[in-house]
Enzyme design. Structure first.
Site, PDB file in Angstrom:
ATOM      1  N   GLY A  16       0.648  -0.972   0.031  1.00  0.00           N
ATOM      2  CA  GLY A  16       0.032   0.128   0.081  1.00  0.00           C
ATOM      3  C   GLY A  16       0.755   1.141   0.043  1.00  0.00           C
ATOM      4  N   GLY A  19       3.149   1.291   2.998  1.00  0.00           N
ATOM      5  CA  GLY A  19       3.884   0.175   3.076  1.00  0.00           C
ATOM      6  C   GLY A  19       4.873   0.331   2.131  1.00  0.00           C
ATOM      7  N   TYR A 141     -13.343   3.200  13.930  1.00  0.00           N
ATOM      8  CA  TYR A 141     -11.912   2.999  13.565  1.00  0.00           C
ATOM      9  C   TYR A 141     -10.638   3.119  14.672  1.00  0.00           C
ATOM     10  CZ  TYR A 141      -7.557   4.002  10.975  1.00  0.00           C
ATOM     11  OH  TYR A 141      -6.272   4.064  10.553  1.00  0.00           O
ATOM     12  N   LYS A 145      -8.200   0.608  16.609  1.00  0.00           N
ATOM     13  CA  LYS A 145      -6.664   0.887  16.500  1.00  0.00           C
ATOM     14  C   LYS A 145      -6.096   0.910  17.912  1.00  0.00           C
ATOM     15  CE  LYS A 145      -4.560   1.479  13.136  1.00  0.00           C
ATOM     16  NZ  LYS A 145      -3.890   0.433  12.191  1.00  0.00           N
ATOM     17  N   LEU A 171      -1.467  11.125   6.586  1.00  0.00           N
ATOM     18  CA  LEU A 171      -0.346  10.958   5.556  1.00  0.00           C
ATOM     19  C   LEU A 171      -0.490  11.759   4.108  1.00  0.00           C
ATOM     20  CD1 LEU A 171       1.044   7.361   6.580  1.00  0.00           C
ATOM     21  CD2 LEU A 171       1.598   9.486   7.441  1.00  0.00           C
ATOM     22  N   HIS A 184      -8.585  10.128   1.436  1.00  0.00           N
ATOM     23  CA  HIS A 184      -8.678  11.129   2.696  1.00  0.00           C
ATOM     24  C   HIS A 184      -8.385  12.648   2.071  1.00  0.00           C
ATOM     25  CE1 HIS A 184      -7.036   7.916   5.446  1.00  0.00           C
ATOM     26  NE2 HIS A 184      -8.133   8.462   6.329  1.00  0.00           N
ATOM     27  N   TRP A 207     -17.106  19.835   1.960  1.00  0.00           N
ATOM     28  CA  TRP A 207     -17.631  19.325   3.171  1.00  0.00           C
ATOM     29  C   TRP A 207     -17.412  20.210   4.206  1.00  0.00           C
ATOM     30  CZ3 TRP A 207     -18.891  13.662   4.655  1.00  0.00           C
ATOM     31  CH2 TRP A 207     -19.754  13.122   3.631  1.00  0.00           C
ATOM     32  N   ARG A 214      -6.385  20.341  10.796  1.00  0.00           N
ATOM     33  CA  ARG A 214      -5.550  19.020  10.533  1.00  0.00           C
ATOM     34  C   ARG A 214      -4.151  19.243  10.617  1.00  0.00           C
ATOM     35  NH1 ARG A 214      -9.849  17.851  11.985  1.00  0.00           N
ATOM     36  NH2 ARG A 214     -11.456  16.390  11.244  1.00  0.00           N
TER      37      ARG A 214
END
Length: 315
Positions: A16, A19, A141, A145, A171, A184, A207, A214
């Site tokens: 991913g 990854g 979620y 985690k 990220l 995201h 939105w 953030r």
């Protein structure tokens, strides 16, 4: 260092966005590709215990870097809260238990900033993780985690399973997920601005109110920190990974529009949720324990991400 590069690794989610960068950093450290196993869902469904048990038997890892997650933006979290909780909880639960059963040297868990309480004081500090309930739209979620934080702590104390826990902010970077349904905020906004520019539209709709804040971390910086945690951390005290800049979504949209050369109007749909009101993270622990700090300038990283989208994903 020699002992580290001689280990056998499993990198869940290794194919991913994050990854691929972690695997690259491992190889830059000197770990041969033949010593890195990247489980694919077609062969190993990590939500199934039998598949996790088979993965450990096949790969015989010394170190597991757990990056795999089912994740998305606010809309995806609202549409599939049950799946997001189950998949993330099940993957971690089985992977940690079988790490213990197989006596591995270390387990590295990648958490999420969504684990923090909705109204956590800014900047977020690791000791505040349990001081309240997460923002509702991504709580399933986030809780799944961070439940693994406690599992790893318990396994360290009872079974002496060495582990590390990193808690990255959102990220971004080349190779990100630009899917309309699950991306995201940064890739979603880049795609929105680029498609509007190409089509000659004079406005885009976003939105929320644009007031929420953030923080973002370039994916290559995150990968370096995760490998560093695997090298030097043995106890699962959470370690924040942040990019060093808290930014309002409204300002973010304007920066992305500028990077995409979109000159139209930005309209806000306040009937849609903002998500967590503020996110800004303290990385003092990462600086101290990992000797790490983010290297990529946000404006530069944003430009690289836009260029990657233009060259790789548009026709």
């Amino acid at each position: 260092m020699t002992a580290f590069i001689e280990h056998r690794f499993v990198v869940t989610g290794g194919a991913g966005f994050l990854g691929r960068n972690v695997v690259r950093v491992l190889q830059e450290r000197g770990v041969p590709r033949s010593q890195i196993t990247i489980p694919r869902r077609a062969s190993y469904d990590l939500t199934r215990e039998a598949d996790v048990e088979r993965l450990y038997a096949d790969a015989k890892p010394d170190i597991v870097l757990h990056l795999a997650a089912e994740v998305g933006g606010i809309g995806a979290n609202m549409n599939a809260p049950g799946r997001f909780f189950f998949a993330n909880m099940a993957m971690g639960f089985h992977l940690v238990e079988h790490a213990r059963l197989n006596g591995i040297a270390k387990f590295v868990h990648t958490g999420t900033v969504c684990a923090y309480p909705k109204n956590c004081p800014v900047p977020f500090r690791e000791e505040d993780i349990w001081n309240g309930f997460p923002e509702e739209t991504n709580a399933p979620y986030g809780i799944a985690k961070k439940a693994l934080f406690t599992m790893l702590d318990a396994y360290y104390r009872q079974y002496e399973l060495k582990s590390a826990v990193v808690v990255p902010v959102n990220l971004y970077g080349p190779g990100d997920n630009f899917d309309k349904q699950s991306s995201h905020v940064i890739p979603a906004l880049i795609r929105k601005c680029e498609e509007a520019r190409i089509a000659g539209r004079d406005s885009i709709q976003c939105w929320g109110t644009g007031k929420a804040t953030r923080e973002f971390l370039f994916v290559e910086d995150a990968a370096e920190a995760i490998v560093r945690a695997a090298e030097v951390i043995d106890e699962p005290s959470p370690i924040n990974l942040g990019g060093g800049r808290e930014i309002a979504i409204g300002e973010l949209v304007r920066e992305i529009a500028l990077a995409c050369d979109f000159r139209g109007e930005i309209q806000w749909d306040a009937s849609k949720p903002d998500g967590q009101p503020r996110r800004g993270i303290d990385i003092s622990r990462a600086r101290s324990l990992l000797k790490w700090a983010p290297q990529k300038d946000f404006t530069e990283g944003l430009a690289e991400t836009v260029q990657w989208w233009r060259s790789s994903c548009t026709k």
